[in-house]
Design a protein around this motif. Structure first.
Motif, PDB file in Angstrom:
ATOM      1  N   ILE A 101       3.498  -1.868 -26.364  1.00 57.06           N
ATOM      2  CA  ILE A 101       2.033  -1.982 -26.267  1.00 57.06           C
ATOM      3  C   ILE A 101       1.529  -1.255 -25.024  1.00 57.06           C
ATOM      4  N   LEU A 102       2.250  -1.404 -23.909  1.00 55.69           N
ATOM      5  CA  LEU A 102       1.877  -0.692 -22.682  1.00 55.69           C
ATOM      6  C   LEU A 102       1.889   0.820 -22.909  1.00 55.69           C
ATOM      7  N   GLU A 103       2.988   1.318 -23.491  1.00 57.18           N
ATOM      8  CA  GLU A 103       3.131   2.760 -23.699  1.00 57.18           C
ATOM      9  C   GLU A 103       2.071   3.288 -24.667  1.00 57.18           C
ATOM     10  N   LYS A 104       1.818   2.524 -25.712  1.00 59.24           N
ATOM     11  CA  LYS A 104       0.836   2.933 -26.731  1.00 59.24           C
ATOM     12  C   LYS A 104      -0.557   3.094 -26.125  1.00 59.24           C
ATOM     13  N   ASN A 105      -0.868   2.214 -25.145  1.00 59.50           N
ATOM     14  CA  ASN A 105      -2.201   2.238 -24.533  1.00 59.50           C
ATOM     15  C   ASN A 105      -2.230   2.993 -23.204  1.00 59.50           C
ATOM     16  N   SER A 106      -1.131   3.710 -22.901  1.00 59.91           N
ATOM     17  CA  SER A 106      -1.049   4.529 -21.678  1.00 59.91           C
ATOM     18  C   SER A 106      -1.196   3.699 -20.405  1.00 59.91           C
ATOM     19  N   GLU A 157       0.832  -1.213   0.000  1.00 56.03           N
ATOM     20  CA  GLU A 157       0.000   0.000   0.000  1.00 56.03           C
ATOM     21  C   GLU A 157       0.860   1.253   0.000  1.00 56.03           C
ATOM     22  N   LEU A 158       1.977   1.217   0.727  1.00 54.80           N
ATOM     23  CA  LEU A 158       2.881   2.371   0.751  1.00 54.80           C
ATOM     24  C   LEU A 158       3.413   2.679  -0.643  1.00 54.80           C
ATOM     25  N   PHE A 159       3.848   1.630  -1.355  1.00 49.23           N
ATOM     26  CA  PHE A 159       4.394   1.844  -2.694  1.00 49.23           C
ATOM     27  C   PHE A 159       3.329   2.415  -3.636  1.00 49.23           C
ATOM     28  N   LYS A 160       2.086   1.988  -3.499  1.00 50.10           N
ATOM     29  CA  LYS A 160       1.026   2.482  -4.380  1.00 50.10           C
ATOM     30  C   LYS A 160       0.646   3.921  -4.058  1.00 50.10           C
ATOM     31  N   LYS A 161       0.581   4.259  -2.755  1.00 54.55           N
ATOM     32  CA  LYS A 161       0.119   5.590  -2.348  1.00 54.55           C
ATOM     33  C   LYS A 161       1.216   6.650  -2.434  1.00 54.55           C
ATOM     34  N   SER A 162       2.470   6.237  -2.365  1.00 51.76           N
ATOM     35  CA  SER A 162       3.557   7.215  -2.293  1.00 51.76           C
ATOM     36  C   SER A 162       4.120   7.603  -3.653  1.00 51.76           C
ATOM     37  N   ILE A 163       3.515   7.065  -4.717  1.00 50.09           N
ATOM     38  CA  ILE A 163       3.964   7.443  -6.061  1.00 50.09           C
ATOM     39  C   ILE A 163       2.782   7.863  -6.930  1.00 50.09           C
ATOM     40  N   ASN A 164       3.067   8.711  -7.917  1.00 58.91           N
ATOM     41  CA  ASN A 164       2.100   9.079  -8.961  1.00 58.91           C
ATOM     42  C   ASN A 164       2.552   8.502 -10.288  1.00 58.91           C
ATOM     43  N   LEU A 165       1.585   8.221 -11.167  1.00 55.84           N
ATOM     44  CA  LEU A 165       1.923   7.585 -12.440  1.00 55.84           C
ATOM     45  C   LEU A 165       1.758   8.514 -13.633  1.00 55.84           C
ATOM     46  N   ASN A 166       1.668   9.820 -13.374  1.00 54.31           N
ATOM     47  CA  ASN A 166       1.607  10.794 -14.471  1.00 54.31           C
ATOM     48  C   ASN A 166       0.509  10.493 -15.486  1.00 54.31           C
ATOM     49  N   ASN A 167      -0.697  10.363 -14.982  1.00 52.04           N
ATOM     50  CA  ASN A 167      -1.882  10.144 -15.838  1.00 52.04           C
ATOM     51  C   ASN A 167      -1.871   8.826 -16.606  1.00 52.04           C
ATOM     52  N   MET A 168      -0.997   7.929 -16.225  1.00 58.33           N
ATOM     53  CA  MET A 168      -0.996   6.587 -16.823  1.00 58.33           C
ATOM     54  C   MET A 168      -1.897   5.683 -15.986  1.00 58.33           C
ATOM     55  N   LYS A 169      -2.428   4.652 -16.622  1.00 48.92           N
ATOM     56  CA  LYS A 169      -3.284   3.679 -15.924  1.00 48.92           C
ATOM     57  C   LYS A 169      -2.439   2.473 -15.520  1.00 48.92           C
ATOM     58  N   TYR A 170      -2.804   1.885 -14.363  1.00 49.43           N
ATOM     59  CA  TYR A 170      -2.072   0.691 -13.931  1.00 49.43           C
ATOM     60  C   TYR A 170      -2.675  -0.543 -14.609  1.00 49.43           C
TER      61      TYR A 170
END
Length: 789
Positions: free
Chosen positions: A132-137, A38-51
């Motif tokens: 493929i990941l980058e192309k689909n954000s 949970e710390l790793f997920k909450k303490s970073i932003n993904l710059n408008n990318m989807k996980y």
């Protein structure tokens, strides 16, 4: 100004609950708590990318392998098989990304190019996948390092973070923690022993000198050791026991619990650790005292939902008696399945066809919790299978569905005090008593799929975690658990195919005996008392003269009155779901083949043996016990075919499987005649026999007979054709010969006497006694009831 608090970070949710439970007596505000994930997920932003979630990841990987020779990696490009195998590729890429190692780095140290071709294929797939990941954000852990930024707004809520570290930091994870420490004070608590030195190298790189077997608190922000304390071992008692089977370990587990409670240990402070978590389903079966609660959840294998889903798959995969019986047991309409599901089973799957089956299964379950998880599974499966133009058969989709369905678990609430959990769930949690079962080489050390593509040596040269590193980490978890416990009970399977784990000699400072202890504990699981049979006499007022007798039921009565009563009066059925065929099954198949053979064409003299062979294919069995027998009988019937072909030049078959019902001496008889031939002005009644030990009554021994089958046939023939020109034969198919019933007249007289006896004894109560000849009991289905084992 907002009130800032300390944030405590633990390895698992269980360790958080354990911490909170220890604070119940304290009159203080609790700090915020999170798991490390949970710390790793909450303490970073993904710059408008989807996980990228698992379902989407599988689709992207299946697209990434197109136009690559993936078979050379030992992985199928078939979509169904790839669904299971894709995890091998993903975990390999994840390990590389987590340790910031490129495939070209591995190629550089692969001096002799042993892995060149494999690495080139993997490089292509990885490049395709990231594109493929980058192309689909999308962001996955594979490309996370290129996109994340520290979430300062989240960190500003706290004045400091204290992290309880257990296990291993990847390079990417530790970099995130280091970056967090630049915004907020971060302290790390950890435990050092001989097995986790690789995990602690990150601190040595900061010029922090660490000793073995110490507890540390380190200020990561200022690179300072705040606390150094020698590890204290709490262990007071240790027992290690071997057993000849896995199940017998459960008896020892229960005994260990009782011993601990008698010592004064609170049951909630006792844990059962399973190296193989599937063993929990066996624990549940024997948990009659309701001792346990299951951290991994309870299996759904015993629910209606899974039972129905599995029964449908089993029946459609193999049309066998045991699967048909299972449908009946579960009250599933076989005709509905045959009409609506069977026709589309081997056709291309559509969303509609799969939805039809899944809704049918859903209708058989009432648990709200399970149905919610079921709906979620279906939603994810629809994304995997039907969002692309995948050409996949419905049966293959169903197989994937079943594989995912069996992994569902139900939350275990309101259960026992003693926790059953896997090894990783023990991190940062302490118990007074720990019981570890299955301490065998087959389960400890646990093998990782991450080691599939590269050798240990190459991984070592590439600075990737090796199999040795993973094993050391497992040893660390076990040693940490054992040292923090007061009482430890260890059990393992000791047999020709199982041996204690090699970890044992390192972890336990004690001589390990290799004897087995089953007899000392088996009374806990099994009642060793002999079954007490009811030996009372069975006496009943039944008019047997009003019974309609078949030759078989009459033979049963003459052999054993008790068996007759159980089978024909009480109608107790024999258990029939078994791979091993019953004695009559082979005979029934041969009878059916001969009936079909002679009904194919009225002119039997023109029938060819090829038709018999084709009929064997019709009755072909998947039962391994029957396959060989049928092949042998195919050869035996060739001799029968030649003999019968000669006979039928002068005879004509006038009836096959002829049913009859008539009276003799005022008693009704019934049956089915295998075959009737006409010869000149007489008739020949024939009974097929497949037994290799056919015994026929003679004029010397007929008085002791209990077999009146041909006599029943003779009486029926006399009634049907109003003649006494009848010959009765056994057709011995095993030895290819016709055997005349030479004692026919004498046996008819004897049958008359037997029927008159029936009428006489029916005037009073009848004693249904057990047979005197115990040879009749050998294959009798009621042998246990009668205590004749």
């Amino acid at each position: 100004m907002l009130f800032k608090k300390k944030l405590l970070v633990f390895p698992t949710s269980r360790s958080i609950r354990n911490f909170i439970s220890t604070q119940k007596s304290s009159n203080t505000l609790l700090p915020f708590t999170l798991t490390i994930d949970e710390l790793f997920k909450k303490s970073i932003n993904l710059n408008n990318m989807k996980y990228c979630e698992e379902e989407q990841r599988v689709l992207f990987l299946s697209e990434a392998i197109k136009n690559t020779n993936i078979q050379k990696l030992g992985i199928s490009d078939n979509f169904t098989k790839f669904l299971k195998q894709s995890d091998y590729i993903y975990r390999f890429f994840l390990e590389l990304a987590s340790e910031k190692v490129e495939i070209k780095d591995i190629q550089n140290v692969d001096t002799y190019d042993f892995y060149l071709e494999h690495l080139q294929i993997l490089e292509t797939i990885k490049t395709n996948y990231i594109n493929i990941l980058e192309k689909n954000s999308y962001v996955d852990r594979i490309n996370l390092d290129n996109h994340y930024k520290i979430n300062e707004n989240f960190l500003k809520k706290f004045e400091e973070i204290e992290l309880h570290f257990e296990g291993y930091f990847t390079k990417v994870e530790f970099e995130i923690v280091e970056k967090i420490s630049k915004f907020i004070n971060v302290k790390i608590n950890f435990y050092s022993n001989t097995y986790n030195q690789r995990s602690l190298e990150v601190f040595k790189n900061m010029n922090i000198d660490l000793k073995i077997d110490f507890n540390y608190k380190i200020d990561l922000t200022n690179k300072l050791v705040l606390q150094e304390e020698k590890n204290k071992k709490n262990l007071q008692s240790l027992e290690i026991k071997g057993f000849s089977s896995r199940l017998n370990q459960i008896a020892y587990i229960k005994d260990s619990i009782v011993k601990s409670v008698q010592k004064g240990v609170n049951p909630s402070r006792i844990a059962l650790v399973l190296p193989d978590e599937t063993f929990a389903s066996y624990i549940q079966l024997f948990d009659t005292e309701k001792y346990f609660n299951y951290a991994m959840g309870k299996t759904i294998k015993n629910t209606n939902l899974y039972q129905v889903a599995y029964a449908i798959y089993s029946y459609l995969s193999e049309d066998d008696i045991k699967h048909i019986s299972n449908l009946d047991f579960l009250k599933l309409d076989k005709n509905f399945i045959d009409k609506n599901i069977k026709p589309i089973w081997n056709k291309r799957a559509t969303k509609e066809s799969f939805e039809f089956i899944s809704e049918f299964i859903k209708s058989k379950e009432s648990s709200v919790e399970l149905l919610e998880k079921y709906e979620e599974l279906l939603y994810k499966l629809n994304i995997i299978v039907f969002s692309n133009d995948n050409v996949i058969l419905l049966k293959d989709v169903y197989k994937i569905f079943l594989q995912k369905l069996v992994k569902l678990t139900l939350d275990d609430v309101n259960s026992g005090k003693i926790t059953v959990l896997g090894l990783l769930e023990t991190r940062a949690v302490e118990f007074d008593t720990v019981i570890i079962c299955d301490f065998n080489e087959s389960f400890i050390p646990k093998i990782s799929v991450k080691d599939k593509f590269l050798s240990t040596k190459l991984k070592q040269l590439s600075n990737l975690p090796t199999q040795f590193d993973r094993e050391s980490l497992q040893k660390y978890y076990y040693k940490r658990l054992i040292d923090s416990s007061k009482n430890v009970f260890v059990t393992y399977v000791n047999s020709d195919t199982n041996q204690i784990s090699r970890f044992a000699n390192e972890l336990f400072d004690k001589y390990i005996k290799t004897d087995t202890n089953d007899n000392a504990y088996k009374h806990i699981l099994y009642d060793n008392h002999k079954i007490k049979h009811i030996e009372e006499e069975i006496i009943a007022k039944i008019d047997l003269s009003m019974f309609t007798w078949s030759a078989t039921s009459f033979k049963t009565y003459l052999q054993c009155k008790r068996k007759f009563y159980l089978q024909y009066i009480l109608k107790l059925k024999e258990h029939s779901i078994s791979l091993k065929p019953k004695a009559y099954e082979l005979g029934d198949i041969i009878h059916s083949i001969l009936e079909d053979f002679y009904t194919l064409d009225e002119n039997s003299t023109e029938l060819s043996f090829e038709k018999i062979e084709s009929l064997f294919n019709k009755y072909k069995s998947t039962n391994p016990f029957l396959i060989l027998d049928l092949e042998i009988w195919k050869k035996k019937l060739y001799e029968f075919y030649l003999l019968d072909k000669q006979r039928l030049k002068h005879r004509k078959i006038i009836a096959l499987e002829k049913s009859f019902s008539c009276e003799f001496e005022g008693i009704k008889i019934k049956g089915v005649i295998d075959r009737i031939d006409s010869f000149e002005d007489s008739y020949e009644v024939i009974d097929y026999k497949t037994s290799s030990t056919l015994s026929v009554d003679t004029l010397k021994n007929y008085e002791k007979t209990d077999d009146f089958q041909l006599e029943f046939y003779y009486l029926a023939m006399s009634e049907m054709y109003k003649t006494d020109k009848i010959e009765a034969y056994y057709y011995d198919l095993s030895n290819t010969q016709l055997i005349n019933e030479i004692a026919l007249d004498k046996k008819l007289e004897l049958l008359c006497e037997k029927f008159n006896e029936l009428k006489e004894i029916s005037k009073n109560e009848i004693y249904f006694s057990k047979c005197e000849d115990k040879n009749n009991c050998t294959y009798c289905p009621y042998i246990i009831i009668c205590n004749r084992e």
